[in-house]
Design an enzyme around this catalytic site. Structure first.
Site: not given
Ligand SMILES: [Zn+2]
Ligand SMILES: [Zn+2]
Length: 348
Positions: A45, A48
């Site tokens: 994440t 990202h």
């Molecule tokens: Zn995570």
């Protein structure tokens, strides 16, 4: 607490993030504690967010902000509504911040709250010396769990939640993807008493670690037709359960064909966009259950993770890919991009 701190900050929309030494120490609300961060791990994440993809643009609306959500530290300040904890308590952090008011929250599913906020994504996070943590997201670390391990529990929990849903005890399982979560998932399958664990990935180095974590059979998916391979190792039947960590479209399609009739497929990894599935052939006729998991049960999965950590013979050591000072986060990202196996940990 007053003063400044070091941290990694997403200052503006677009690719990148900066390491800074002049960030204000977060001021906590009455419902929060302040932790001194001892270790924090990099998640997909975070990549990202760094690269500012769709996911990031939709959720990270309040810049500048310190991000990072996989962490462990010590409570150094407490809001007045926080009870049951003390200064100096060693904790990790559940990243799904529940609203406590919606139907899901009130019916035992706060991890899939309708108004979910996310520590380190929508709200300030842990790539810093200090971080604010909501009282509903505090997880006390058992004695003997180091801060480095504590920082890996949130990611481990995503895989362990998949293991819980797949009910692997006594079963033959395929774990698809041997990144950090996959590796921890393999260890969790073992600890939960899976009968046979097959692990696949595209990188041989990761498969070597998969063996250390307890995989009975490892296979590079590039070199075989995966469903045929899995069938050849399961008396022609297929595995009882597939836990997909990859989120890759090809891996999901191949994995579905490797499940036995009446088996279960659990998605942990997130595909980018839609995935075309042959529902008739791969799910309906074969009575396969397809489900996903999002985050961790609050807080059964955390308890489960800590139990697994204390299982004799289980170790997270092989999953640690590297330990870097906070200021070297770009180097850690680069190493991940090059395919270096394991979890990258930052120490503020
Ligand atoms: Zn995570
Ligand atoms: Zn809610």
């Amino acid at each position: 607490m007053k003063g400044t701190m070091r941290g990694i900050c997403k200052s503006k929309p677009g690719v990148g993030a900066e390491y800074r030494e002049d960030l204000p120490i977060p001021q906590i609300t009455e419902d929060e504690v302040l932790i001194k961060v001892h270790a924090t791990a990099i998640c997909g994440t975070d990549i990202h967010l760094y690269h500012w993809n769709d996911y990031a643009q939709k959720r990270m609306t309040d810049l500048p902000m310190v991000f990072g959500h996989e962490t462990a530290g010590e409570i150094v300040e407490m809001g007045k509504n926080v009870t049951g904890y003390q200064l100096g308590d060693r904790i990790s952090v559940e990243t799904h911040v529940p609203c406590n008011r919606c139907w899901q929250c009130q019916n035992g599913n706060p991890h899939i709250c309708e108004n979910q906020r996310i520590f380190g994504v929508t709200d300030p996070g842990a790539f810093a010396e200090y971080a604010p943590v909501h009282k509903d997201c505090i997880v006390r670390l058992d004695e003997g769990i180091t801060y480095e391990m504590g920082a890996m529990l949130e990611a481990m929990g995503a895989g362990v939640h998949g293991v819980e849903v797949a009910k692997v005890q006594g079963k033959r399982v395929l774990v698809s993807g041997c990144g950090p979560i996959g590796l921890m998932t393999i260890g969790a399958c073992k600890a939960h008493g899976a009968k046979q664990i097959i692990a696949c990935d595209l990188i041989d180095q990761k498969l070597e670690i998969a063996k250390t974590m307890g995989a009975d059979i490892v296979v590079n998916s590039k070199t075989v037709h995966l469903p045929d391979f899995v069938r050849s190792r399961t008396d022609g039947v297929g595995v009882d359960a597939v836990i997909d960590i990859t989120g890759s479209k090809q891996a999901i399609v191949a994995g579905l064909k490797a499940v036995r009739k009446g088996g279960i497929f659990v998605s942990v990894g997130l595909p980018n966009g839609e995935v075309g599935l042959n529902l008739t052939e791969d799910i309906i006729y074969r009575e396969v259950t397809y489900t996903g998991v999002s985050g961790r049960l609050m807080f059964e999965t955390w308890e489960d993770c800590m139990r697994i950590l204390q299982t004799p013979g289980f170790s997270l050591e092989p999953v640690i890919g590297g330990i870097y000072p906070l200021c070297a986060f770009e180097k850690a990202l680069e190493d991940m991009k090059k395919g270096a196996p394991g979890k990258m940990i930052l120490i503020p």
